[in-house]
Every structure is written in structure tokens, then in C-alpha cells.
Design a protein around this motif. Structure first.
Motif, PDB file in Angstrom:
ATOM      1  N   GLY A   1       4.926   6.670   1.913  1.00 32.33           N
ATOM      2  CA  GLY A   1       6.322   6.386   1.612  1.00 32.33           C
ATOM      3  C   GLY A   1       6.936   7.438   0.708  1.00 32.33           C
ATOM      4  O   GLY A   1       6.265   8.344   0.209  1.00 32.33           O
ATOM      5  N   THR A   2       8.240   7.301   0.484  1.00 34.24           N
ATOM      6  CA  THR A   2       9.010   8.230  -0.342  1.00 34.24           C
ATOM      7  C   THR A   2       9.693   7.441  -1.457  1.00 34.24           C
ATOM      8  O   THR A   2      10.365   6.445  -1.182  1.00 34.24           O
TER       9      THR A   2
ATOM     10  N   VAL B   1       8.581   1.353  -1.433  1.00 33.55           N
ATOM     11  CA  VAL B   1       8.588   0.554  -2.662  1.00 33.55           C
ATOM     12  C   VAL B   1       7.466   0.991  -3.605  1.00 33.55           C
ATOM     13  O   VAL B   1       7.683   1.197  -4.802  1.00 33.55           O
ATOM     14  N   ALA B   2       6.261   1.140  -3.086  1.00 30.46           N
ATOM     15  CA  ALA B   2       5.118   1.502  -3.953  1.00 30.46           C
ATOM     16  C   ALA B   2       5.321   2.827  -4.679  1.00 30.46           C
ATOM     17  O   ALA B   2       5.151   2.888  -5.910  1.00 30.46           O
ATOM     18  N   PRO B   3       5.694   3.912  -3.978  1.00 29.03           N
ATOM     19  CA  PRO B   3       5.886   5.171  -4.724  1.00 29.03           C
ATOM     20  C   PRO B   3       7.053   5.099  -5.698  1.00 29.03           C
ATOM     21  O   PRO B   3       7.038   5.783  -6.731  1.00 29.03           O
TER      22      PRO B   3
ATOM     23  N   THR C   1       0.802  -1.223   0.000  1.00 33.83           N
ATOM     24  CA  THR C   1       0.000   0.000   0.000  1.00 33.83           C
ATOM     25  C   THR C   1       0.833   1.271   0.000  1.00 33.83           C
ATOM     26  O   THR C   1       0.312   2.351  -0.302  1.00 33.83           O
ATOM     27  N   GLY C   2       2.114   1.186   0.392  1.00 28.23           N
ATOM     28  CA  GLY C   2       2.923   2.392   0.512  1.00 28.23           C
ATOM     29  C   GLY C   2       2.578   3.209   1.739  1.00 28.23           C
ATOM     30  O   GLY C   2       2.941   4.373   1.837  1.00 28.23           O
TER      31      GLY C   2
ATOM     32  N   VAL D   1      -2.694   1.323   7.847  1.00 31.19           N
ATOM     33  CA  VAL D   1      -3.548   0.400   7.103  1.00 31.19           C
ATOM     34  C   VAL D   1      -4.064  -0.715   8.016  1.00 31.19           C
ATOM     35  O   VAL D   1      -4.346  -1.831   7.578  1.00 31.19           O
ATOM     36  N   ALA D   2      -4.147  -0.401   9.322  1.00 29.84           N
ATOM     37  CA  ALA D   2      -4.828  -1.244  10.322  1.00 29.84           C
ATOM     38  C   ALA D   2      -4.134  -2.570  10.597  1.00 29.84           C
ATOM     39  O   ALA D   2      -4.742  -3.481  11.135  1.00 29.84           O
ATOM     40  N   MET D   3      -2.840  -2.685  10.247  1.00 28.57           N
ATOM     41  CA  MET D   3      -2.130  -3.941  10.446  1.00 28.57           C
ATOM     42  C   MET D   3      -1.019  -3.739  11.487  1.00 28.57           C
ATOM     43  O   MET D   3       0.164  -3.932  11.216  1.00 28.57           O
TER      44      MET D   3
END
Length: 790
Positions: free
Chosen positions: A479-480, A453-455, A101-102, A108-110
Motif C-alpha cells: 500500500g501507499t 491504511v497500514a502504511p 497487512t497493507g 496474503v492468500a485471501m
């Protein structure tokens, strides 16, 4: 910003109808419609392969100076970049949700694993729909998407074969293809697999050479080849998360024997050797110090001499397992090279979703479920020695010692779950992308985190961060992008603030400095007094000043800076839903106390033949209480055999079944160590009958025994005694099945192929905590049960 770029901020991209003249007759020369163009990402968007290993510490892989040979990682590093300050969350499910999700894991509730979810916003395990996963964004932009391996992000009450599938990879997760398993771990020889959302059996047996990691690789290679054969112009996003090297450490003997005798020096010496090798490779600074061993970790020299051969074997198995896993990654990379697409594929090789796992106790485990049930004392040194040659085989469910986990995190302090220190959160990571990275074999030391990772992938693909996905406005990615550092070794780091928290272990990184406090010891799973959070002692480390390993605590020298960082941690904790802190254990396992839903309510459950793959959270718990199983069966004249109901498997569980000679039998298997049984004194007659098993629990605490009685049509036909039971969990991967048994079998009386009931099974009812003096369920009672479920 181009119109196309702007349009991609709203996903799915809105359709724009063609404008112009509409003719009456398609044969009219003026008839003209633009050709249909398939949705594709911007031109030049690369393929993406994200590889995420499981439970591998910074100091395990040879690519980062460790003793486990990983030639594929070394090969990719030689053609790409090593990141030696890449971080995870200290635990598997949180890292995976953050990666996909980044966003930070509490965001993100985890906040922890799904099995300990609570109703708190940062701990519910339900990803907000305002934070869509990366594969969904990529799919809606024209990427082909596939996941192979472990998915531990599905809330436990949604893990049955009935879903709902919103959180499953191929349901709401954005993956068009999924082949793997749902949960934290799996048997590498006899896994519980899903193809999409459909349960499937492994294509071969352990005796035929089956291994889950190899199967996942076969599937991934086959999918990539087909995708490129049919869609050569469409880039793919493949997420390969094999579940290795999480316990159980399963690998064929030839891989283990490569390391025979290589760990006789023990874990203290191993750490020294690893640090020396890390300095030689340049993956840590030359002045890096080895952090001291904490008192709760026993020195190698102080371990019992009679246990040391077993401890050595545990590490040999683990090393073989990691090398085997890297070999499978190599097959995947070879496939990309054979297709001539490796240069245009961003490969992220993240060597571990957290630090090495210390969940195996100081002695290690032949069956890790022993410690999870607070019953590690059953695995005596004598028992472990008797099983030494079986470690890594299908008859084991093994884990290594805390000491080896600590050594595999060299040169850092602590292990998996300890989010405060780098031993729990720093994982060696390699990025390989020849078309986008100019330097081959480079080292990058900017602070980075799994949420980056995502961005990075979005920027590399030329895709904007979506503002709207499926009609829901999206919260910003947290994230960056790491892309700035790919071709600039000296670039100032852009991700300069990051909090950490797991089970009360917490820390904060800010511009080179880190303030941390350890609260809870991972391998103390039962008992142990938790200190008040405000009583935890904070430490201060100066990474910018050359303390790469958090070896020099400056808390007493710089109390003001420490206080500033503690305050900053609190601000970030409020910002990302970290509060309230939660270090509870048993309370979080209990759904009622934790405040999460359960699939099944009450003390009774009705099953029908063919139901299966029911996780423990999908079945009424029979632990630490009396229970009964009643079933209506039809037996042919030739007799019947097979399973009526089975829960768990070879490493712990119970079953009610009919033997080869048509006798009703009950078996309770405690951790694969003790087996207790009761069998009917007479065979089950032909015709329709009601069979029943009752266990009268002794009471007086957890894990007690009980008396067993067997009945045909309300008449007692057998009795027996169970001397002990499992109080907490049977298995992390085995399930409950009706009329057959999947996975491993509770008893060697039958196997996967002979487990299916050969008579006719009408229904099975499970009752807990209630006595039935008639020992028979009449039709009226059955009707009441059925109506109560309406």
C-alpha cells in the motif's frame, strides 16, 4: 536514519545489554545501572482507532448522501476528511486481511472468503509469515492492541476451539485482546463469542435486551478506559469491526420504525434521490451520472405488488440497523472525547468492507440460508408477508432485496462481490485526527485503497516498515501512505495503479482510467453457466475525464487503451498471485476438490460430553446421505432430559435429545420453515443404555428426505419421516454441541438453559453412509473406532 529508527526495523527489537563497570557489591557507590524503561513507540505516536463496518454501500450512509442516518459519521467528517475514492476488495475476508497487512488480498492468500479457499497460493487463506499484520508490528513497537468484533481471516480447518491459533487475533494476529466472533457473520441476539480463544456465552439474552454491537461497544469502551487509566503514556491500536450491517439484519423495533414508510418509492427512485443528495453534499462531482439498471435487476415497478410491503420493511430494517450501528460508534467516539484523547487519535471510519450485499435474492429473505442452499423458492410471497413484522427480530435471519443493495451503492454499478465495478469496491471513508489534519470538513479525491491504511498508520506513528518480524524477513508493504493528502487537497495521487479481482470479476485502475469486466452475478449461487474468461466483455471508463461513476463505456472508442489496461491487469495478476482465475462454486465448497485440509477425515466421528462450538467444517458432513447417531447414556431413576447432540439452530439444523418426559426424539429443522420429527413410543428406562437414531436417505439427488428410526439398545422404539433436508449449509454461525446446545435451539422443545443433558453422557458417535443391521455398537467395535483414531 536514527539508531532507534533503524533498530525498529527488526522486530522484536533486539535487547541491548548495558555496558560499564560491574561491581561485586550492590552497595558499592560505583554500582550504577540505567533504569528499566518500558518499550514505547516514538514520542508523539498517536492512538489509532480503525472502525470497519460490514456490507455498507457508498450510497447508504447519510455522510455520503444516503438515506440511512449516520450522525456520528457526519460528526467525524465535519471535524476531519471524507475520502470519496477509497476502495476495498469487494468481499469481507479479503478486505480485512488486506487492511491488517497493507498487502493486496491475493498477496496474503485471501483471494476469496476462507470457506472457499483452495490450494492455490493466492487462495489458500493462509497468510504468509513474510507479511506480518500491522497490529503485530505495532505491539512489538510498544502499542497496546485490541480487536472487538468480526474476524473472518482464520482458515476454516483452524476454527475449532482447539485452533491452532496462529491466525486468530490474539494468537498470531498481534492483538493482545480479542472479543468477538470467528467467521463471516453472526446472530446479533445470540452470537457465538470468543474472549481471546475461549468460547464464552453472551452476558444477557435477547429478551433482556442483548445486542451484539452494543456488547462489542461496551467491551471496547471499557478496554480503552482501562488502558488509559493504567497506561496513559502508551498509545493504543483498537480495531472495531462489529459485523454490522452484514446479514442477518437484526435491530430493535424502535430503530426500524423510524423509517416506516420512507422507502415506498422503491429502489429506482431511491437511487435518484441519493445522487441528488450526494451532489448537494459535494461528495460526488456535480456532473456525475447515474449508471443504468442492469436487466438482471428487476425494476421496482415490475416487482409483485403483494411483495412490496415486505420489500419496504426489509429496507426499513436495514436503515435502522445502520443507524443503530453508527450510534454505537458514537458511544466509542464519546468515550475518546471524555478521556480527552480524541484530538490525538487517528480515527479511520471505513463505512463498509465492500459494496452493499446482493446475496439476498430479488425478493430478499426471511432466512438467508434458504438461498445459500438453493431453496429460496420455499420463501413464498405468502410466507414472507406472514413474517413481515418479525424482520429484524430474534426469530429472523433476514436479508434485503438485490434491488436495495444496488440502490445502496448509488451512483455506481453492481454490488458486493463484483470487484470489477465501483459498486462492489468503493466505500465512503472518513479520517479524523485534529492533531494531524489542519482542515476540518475537507474532501479528498485521491485514489486510495484499503491496503493504504497500514502504511499511513506507520508513517503517522514515526515507525519504519519492518524488515524482519519474529525472525522472518518481510516482503514489502504494497500500500501507499495516505498521509501526504491529509493536509494537501491538491496533492497528486500516489496510489495510481491497482488491480481488482473476485470470482472472475476483475478490473484495473491506472492514472484515472479503469478497465473492468463482470464475470459472475453474486446472487446466482446455485446453477448458472459460467462463460469462458476470455469471452468476458471488457469496459473502459475515463475517471480523469470526469466519469466519476463509470457511466460512459469508451471501449469501442479507445480499443488500444483498453488493450493496454487489459495487459496491465494481467501483469499485476501475475505479480500478486491472482492466477489461476477461479469461478467455481460447489467445487470450492468441497475441501477435497479445493485442496484444503479438513479437520475431520473419513465417515465417522466420535464426540465426548462438553464438546461444543464445533463449526460445520469441524464435523463430518451428514448432508445428502444416510447417517446415524449412537450414544451411551446413563439415566437416573427420576428420568433425564436434554440434548445429546445438536447441529445448527433455529434457522436450520437437527438434534437428537431426550424430552421432558424422558422420550428419545429426533428433529430435523429445514430453514426454520419446516420441522420433521420422530419420537420414541416409550420412555428411556433408568440405567445405562445405548440410544440410536438412523436416517435412511432417499437418494436420487440433493435435499431429499429419508426415513427415521429410533432405537434403545438395538431395539426399535420409534420411527418417522423427514420430507426434505438442507443440501449445502445449516448456518454461518451456529455450531455442533454435545450434551447441550449453544446459540439458538434447533427446536422450541428446549432452550439454552434447559438444553443441558441431565443424565450422564459417556460418548456420542456419528456415522455417515453406512448401515448397521445390528443397530448397536458393541464394545469391540467401540475399541476399534478408538484405536483407529490413535
Amino acid at each position: 536514519m536514527s539508531n532507534e529508527h533503524h533498530a525498529r526495523t527488526m522486530l522484536p527489537i533486539p535487547d541491548r545489554p548495558a555496558t560499564g563497570l560491574t561491581t561485586y557489591d550492590a552497595k558499592d557507590p560505583e554500582t550504577n545501572f540505567p533504569p528499566i524503561e518500558p518499550l514505547l513507540p516514538p514520542k508523539g505516536a498517536p492512538n489509532v482507532l480503525v472502525i470497519l463496518l460490514d456490507d455498507v454501500g457508498f450510497g447508504a450512509s447519510s455522510a455520503f448522501g444516503g438515506p440511512c442516518q449516520t450522525p456520528t459519521a457526519e460528526r467525524l467528517a465535519a471535524g476531519g476528511l471524507r475520502f470519496n475514492r477509497f476502495h476495498t476488495t469487494a468481499l469481507c475476508a479479503p478486505t480485512r486481511q488486506a487492511l491488517l497487512t497493507g498487502r493486496n488480498h491475493h498477496s496474503v492468500a485471501m483471494g476469496s472468503i476462507t470457506e472457499t479457499a483452495t490450494s492455490a497460493p493466492g487462495q489458500s487463506s493462509v497468510r504468509p509469515n513474510t507479511k506480518a499484520p500491522l497490529p503485530m508490528t505495532l505491539k512489538l513497537n510498544g502499542y497496546s492492541t485490541a480487536q472487538f468484533g468480526k474476524c473472518h481471516e482464520v482458515p476454516v480447518w483452524q476454527t475449532s476451539p482447539m485452533g491452532p491459533f496462529d491466525a486468530w487475533p490474539s494468537g498470531g494476529g498481534g492483538f493482545e485482546t480479542f472479543y468477538g466472533f470467528i467467521g463471516g457473520e453472526n446472530n446479533q441476539y445470540e452470537p457465538a463469542l470468543y474472549d481471546g480463544t475461549t468460547p464464552v456465552e453472551p452476558p444477557a439474552t435477547a429478551e433482556e435486551g442483548y445486542h451484539l454491537t452494543e456488547d462489542l461497544t461496551d467491551r471496547a469502551v471499557g478496554w480503552i478506559r482501562q488502558q488509559k487509566a493504567l497506561m496513559p503514556d502508551r498509545p493504543f491500536f483498537v480495531y472495531y469491526a462489529p459485523g454490522a450491517t452484514h446479514a442477518p439484519h437484526h435491530v430493535a423495533k424502535e430503530w426500524v420504525d423510524k423509517y416506516r414508510g420512507k422507502f415506498s418509492h422503491g429502489w429506482d427512485v431511491q437511487r435518484e434521490q441519493t445522487l441528488a443528495r450526494q451532489k448537494e453534499l459535494g461528495v460526488v462531482p456535480a456532473d456525475t451520472e447515474l449508471t443504468p439498471r442492469h436487466d438482471v435487476i428487476t425494476a421496482w415497478d415490475e416487482m409483485p405488488d403483494e411483495l412490496k410491503p415486505v420489500l419496504e420493511r426489509q429496507m426499513e430494517v436495514y436503515a435502522g440497523f445502520l443507524e443503530h450501528t453508527d450510534n454505537q460508534v458514537g458511544r466509542l467516539v464519546d468515550a475518546l472525547e471524555d478521556l480527552e484523547i480524541l484530538d490525538d487519535t487517528i480515527v479511520y471510519y471505513i463505512i463498509g468492507d465492500n459494496g452493499a450485499s446482493a446475496e439476498g435474492t430479488m425478493n430478499g429473505a426471511f432466512n438467508e440460508m434458504a438461498n445459500f442452499n438453493g431453496m429460496a423458492a420455499l420463501e413464498t410471497a405468502e410466507f414472507m408477508l406472514s413474517k413481515m413484522d418479525e424482520f429484524g427480530s430474534p426469530t429472523s435471519y433476514n436479508h434485503y432485496s438485490v434491488g436495495w443493495a444496488w440502490a445502496m451503492n448509488s451512483p455506481f454499478q453492481w454490488t458486493k462481490q463484483v470487484a470489477s465495478h465501483w459498486g462492489g469496491t468503493r466505500n465512503g471513508t472518513i479520517v479524523h485526527w485534529p492533531n494531524g489534519i489542519e482542515e476540518a470538513g475537507g474532501l479528498r479525491s485521491q485514489f486510495t485503497h484499503v491496503i493504504d491504511v497500514a502504511p499511513t498508520i506507520l508513517e503517522a506513528a514515526g515507525l519504519p516498515e519492518p524488515a524482519m518480524v519474529n525472525g522472518v524477513q518481510q516482503a514489502p508493504i504494497e500500500g501507499t501512505s495516505m498521509l501526504y493528502a491529509f493536509n494537501d487537497q491538491a496533492a497528486d495521487e500516489r496510489h495510481d495503479l491497482q488491480y481488482f479481482e473476485m470470482f472472475g470479476n476483475r478490473g484495473i485502475y491506472h492514472r484515472g482510467w479503469s478497465a473492468v469486466t463482470k464475470h459472475k452475478t453474486p446472487w446466482v449461487m446455485v446453477g448458472g453457466e459460467m462463460p469462458a474468461f476470455d469471452a468476458d466483455v471488457w469496459e473502459l471508463y475515463d475517471g480523469a475525464g470526469g466519469d466519476f461513476s463509470q457511466a460512459r463505456n469508451l471501449a469501442t472508442e479507445q480499443p488500444e487503451r483498453l488493450a493496454q489496461l487489459q495487459r496491465l491487469w494481467l501483469i499485476e495478476a501475475v505479480r500478486y498471485n491472482v492466477l489461476p482465475l477461479d469461478d467455481r462454486s460447489a467445487e470450492r465448497v468441497n475441501p477435497d476438490l479445493a485442496g484444503r485440509p479438513t479437520l475431520i477425515q473419513g465417515d465417522r466421528q466420535l464426540f465426548f460430553p462438553g464438546m461444543g462450538r464445533l463449526s460445520e467444517s469441524s464435523v463430518v458432513s451428514i448432508k445428502n446421505k444416510s447417517f446415524s447417531v449412537t450414544a451411551e447414556v446413563e439415566v437416573p431413576e427420576a428420568g433425564a432430559r436434554g440434548v445429546i447432540i445438536a447441529q445448527g439452530g433455529r434457522f436450520g439444523g437437527w438434534a437428537v435429545y431426550v424430552t421432558e418426559d424422558s422420550h428419545l426424539k429426533f428433529v430435523y429443522n429445514v430453514l426454520g420453515i419446516h420441522e420433521f420429527s420422530a419420537v420414541a413410543t416409550e420412555p428411556l428406562p433408568a440405567g445405562k443404555h445405548q440410544v440410536r437414531m438412523e436416517l435412511a436417505y432417499d437418494g436420487g439427488g440433493l435435499a431429499k428426505g429419508g426415513d427415521v428410526s429410533l432405537y434403545h439398545d438395538g431395539t426399535q422404539v420409534g420411527h418417522g419421516r423427514v420430507e426434505a433436508t438442507q443440501p449445502m449449509i445449516f448456518s454461518a454461525d451456529e455450531t455442533t454441541d454435545i450434551g447441550y446446545e449453544s446459540g439458538t435451539s434447533v427446536t422450541p422443545d428446549y432452550d439454552l438453559h434447559t438444553s443441558r443433558f441431565t443424565g450422564k453422557l459417556h460418548w456420542v458417535q456419528l456415522d455417515t453412509g453406512a448401515d448397521d443391521n445390528d443397530h448397536f455398537i458393541d464394545p469391540e467395535e467401540r475399541l476399534r473406532v478408538a484405536m483407529a483414531r490413535q
